[in-house]
Design an enzyme around this catalytic site. Structure first.
Site, PDB file in Angstrom:
ATOM      1  N   ASP A 127      -3.869  52.276 -66.769  1.00 54.54           N
ATOM      2  CA  ASP A 127      -4.452  53.542 -66.307  1.00 54.54           C
ATOM      3  C   ASP A 127      -3.929  53.971 -64.945  1.00 54.54           C
ATOM      4  O   ASP A 127      -3.993  55.154 -64.602  1.00 54.54           O
ATOM      5  CB  ASP A 127      -5.977  53.420 -66.226  1.00 54.54           C
ATOM      6  CG  ASP A 127      -6.619  53.284 -67.584  1.00 54.54           C
ATOM      7  OD1 ASP A 127      -6.167  53.964 -68.518  1.00 54.54           O
ATOM      8  OD2 ASP A 127      -7.566  52.494 -67.728  1.00 54.54           O
ATOM      9  N   CYS A 128      -3.472  53.011 -64.151  1.00 55.54           N
ATOM     10  CA  CYS A 128      -3.074  53.317 -62.773  1.00 55.54           C
ATOM     11  C   CYS A 128      -1.637  53.813 -62.661  1.00 55.54           C
ATOM     12  O   CYS A 128      -1.194  54.157 -61.562  1.00 55.54           O
ATOM     13  CB  CYS A 128      -3.281  52.091 -61.894  1.00 55.54           C
ATOM     14  SG  CYS A 128      -5.022  51.649 -61.732  1.00 55.54           S
TER      15      CYS A 128
END
Length: 678
Positions: free
Chosen positions: A363-364
């Site tokens: 997600d990052c």
């Protein structure tokens, strides 16, 4: 304490919306004791997000009082609209005659300038019999108990929820008012867990492995399956709902023991897909809301979940069930999966690799594709695996034209990956909007990432020599005593095109921590390469009871019997500290890495495949594995010094000409002997 032994057991009966606290008190002294018991609970509102936002005003809709007809504290929430049919909460004792007082007002019970550590009512031993008509509602009961020397007594507390406001708590209270009813409910719960856990039991040379696989790992898989990432010691239960990718993977940890519930969860996921093929990132089933933000990987995970379900059960009918789309219309589950594949094939970037969109599994990495040109190499590997799985499912469903199309698309993406993303010794992680590679030898930071290497092997996209080379690079650059780092070296500056990953200090979370979920994929990759010693070495490095001992529990911090999300990496001063236990995809993937790939008990469409890849020092193992209505008792014998290879298999004394066990008849029990050899 003070000569009184206390035993407290919390459990939920399998069939009722009720929590039971079974309290047993024993007088160990020589004098009669007079005791006052004060069970206490603070009532929450029915919506965690609303409570978080609006508590100063919202709690004034709360009403709580003691109702003699039920012999219980009843909590209600009078608010029109979505809370209107949420029902009532009740709180009482199994023996209502013991109740000598109550309180429903939290402030009255605790007192001014105090806390739950020193409630005024408990200190004084006298309830206020307070009610709440708008305020901070609590449930408190007072019960007087007399214990003769050596005497023991058991009392149960009931905390329950009625189905709607019209229902009464009385049927629940009457049902469980007898001590034997409570014991019978607990026995049913114990039997439910026995039935669940017995579907797979193993005996290996390592007791810690047996304890994890036979009990704790399966239990954690079930907890993660039930809760996704909703609420835990680390997740607040407010803004994290049912994650689409999370739940798709959690299914892998329970499908062997709860296939019916796995099928229901797959259909629930499919209902949160859009007609164009993408899915919601997360959703809240109770409210019907969700997050439509597009990620490159979410929708593809349903293919993996459905493929695992069919391999386990042989049930192709699920694929033909009609499921509505989130934005209207409906299609079979098979059609949902085809649209998921086609959505990714339609959305590619300049290199012909899948668009990253907001992010992928990581997600990052949310700065890669802000302008519409960023690409995920990892999602390309995921797509390749999904295409292989869909091609096989299409053949089973009699859709030969689909199978040919999927195989052709798989060959094309495989060629694209190996032409554009091979960096000489490992695979690149992503290409930014500017065309800059992440995870390349040209990068000063984030030079090599773990996930594209393991998935190059898992997906089958890497040629054999490249598969070995990239996993050797993992061992060289990412291995630590406590697991594999997600990337190396960590980011200390802020290069463009990466994302919020850069906000974490080096060695934390996605910036160079040991991300246990991704670590488990490396275990599978090494087993697929036949390197049993390295596969088991990796598996054992994050095995909770083992890693917690090596690190030391004071530093490790989380429970030493369940997996966590990540372990602080070597670039952090607290290397070895763990965080985010329980609700993590690590549970399912670690379970499958050991059972499917190291022990080699792997479901296929034709039956259960026996294909172990064991540490060279092991002499074998035993297992009981239920599969498609039957049960296999399996014993594997292995000469010390080899890791892989099956020389022969017998079932019920007859030699087999295949490593795939014949499908059992319903209820049949078979004894299987496996001889490993070169």
């Amino acid at each position: 304490y003070d000569g009184i032994a206390a035993d407290l057991c919390y459990f939920v009966p399998p069939e009722d919306n009720l929590e039971i606290w079974r309290i047993t008190l024993r007088n160990l002294g020589r004098k009669k004791r007079e005791l006052q018991l004060f069970p206490y609970v603070e009532f929450a509102l029915f919506d965690a997000v609303e409570e978080f936002y609006s508590h100063p005003n919202l709690h004034y809709f709360a009403v709580a009082d003691f109702f003699p007809p039920e012999g219980a504290v009843i909590y209600d929430f009078f608010m029109p609209g979505r809370f209107a049919d949420m029902g009532k909460v009740f709180f009482t004792l199994s023996n209502g005659e013991l109740i000598s007082g109550y309180d429903c007002d939290r402030e009255q019970f605790i007192g001014l300038y105090r806390s739950e550590n020193n409630p005024q009512v408990v200190e004084e031993g006298r309830s206020r019999n307070s009610a709440v008509i708008g305020g901070n509602a609590a449930g408190v009961l007072q019960a007087g108990l007399t214990l003769a020397p050596g005497a023991e007594t058991t009392v149960s507390v009931f905390l329950g929820v009625t189905k709607n406001a019209a229902d009464s708590a009385r049927p629940y209270i009457e049902k469980y008012s007898r001590p034997e009813a409570v014991e019978q409910a607990f026995a049913r719960l114990r039997q439910n867990w026995r039935d669940y856990l017995e579907r797979l039991q193993v005996k290996t040379p390592e007791a810690a492995v047996d304890n994890m696989i036979n009990t704790w790992n399966q239990y954690q898989c079930r907890v993660a399956f039930d809760w996704s990432r909703y609420a835990s010691y680390f997740h607040t239960g407010t803004f994290r709902g049912i994650g689409f990718r999370d739940t798709s993977q959690d299914i892998l940890g329970v499908v062997h023991a709860a296939p019916g519930q796995a099928a229901a969860k797959i259909k629930l996921l499919a209902r949160h897909m859009y007609a164009d093929g993408h899915s919601e990132h997360l959703f809240f089933p109770a409210t019907g809301t969700g997050d439509p933000t597009r990620y490159s990987d979410d929708h593809l995970w349903i293919v993996n979940a459905a493929d695992s379900y069919v391999r386990e059960t042989g049930d192709l009918a699920l694929l033909e069930e009609s499921v509505p789309y989130r934005d209207g219309g409906a299609g079979t589950l098979y059609e949902h999966m085809v649209r998921a594949i086609d959505y990714t094939l339609r959305h590619t970037g300049p290199h012909g690799l899948p668009r990253m969109f907001r992010a992928d599994w990581n997600d990052c990495l949310d700065g890669v594709d802000r302008e519409g040109r960023g690409e995920s190499v990892w999602t390309a590997f995921q797509l390749h695996l999904a295409l292989r799985q869909m091609a096989e499912l299409a053949v089973l469903c009699g859709r030969s034209a689909d199978a040919a199309r999927f195989r052709q698309a798989g060959a094309a993406i495989r060629e694209t990956i190996n032409r554009t993303a091979w960096d000489g010794r490992w695979y690149i992680r992503a290409f930014t909007d500017a065309g800059t590679p992440l995870g390349s030898h040209t990068c000063a930071e984030g030079r090599i990432y773990l996930n594209p290497q393991s998935w190059a092997v898992i997906s089958g996209a890497a040629p054999p020599e490249r598969a070995r080379l990239c996993m050797d690079a993992v061992h060289e650059h990412l291995a630590t005593p406590y697991g594999l780092k997600l990337l190396h070296p960590p980011y200390r500056s802020f290069p463009p095109g990466v994302g919020s990953l850069l906000n974490y200090p080096p060695g934390l979370k996605e910036n160079g921590a040991v991300f246990c979920h991704a670590h488990s994929w490396a275990v599978i990759a090494e087993a697929m390469l036949g390197r049993g010693d390295r596969a088991y070495q990796y598996y054992e490095r994050i095995l909770p009871p083992q890693v917690s001992k090596r690190v030391g529990q004071a530093r490790y911090r989380v429970e030493p019997y369940v997996y966590c999300q990540f372990i602080f990496g070597p670039d952090h001063p607290h290397h070895g500290r763990a965080s985010h236990s329980w609700l993590t995809g690590t549970a399912a993937w670690s379970f499958r890495s050991l059972v499917d790939w190291i022990l080699g008990l792997r479901p296929t469409f034709r039956g259960l495949l026996i294909d172990p890849c064991l540490p060279s020092g092991w002499s074998g193992y035993e297992a009981v594995r239920y599969f498609r209505g039957g049960c296999y008792h399996i014993r594997v014998h292995k000469p010390v010094g080899i890791c892989k290879g099956v020389a022969g298999i017998t079932m019920d004394g007859a030699r087999l000409d295949s490593s795939v066990l014949p499908l059992p008849e319903k209820g049949a029990v078979h004894r299987v002997e496996v001889e490993m050899g070169r």
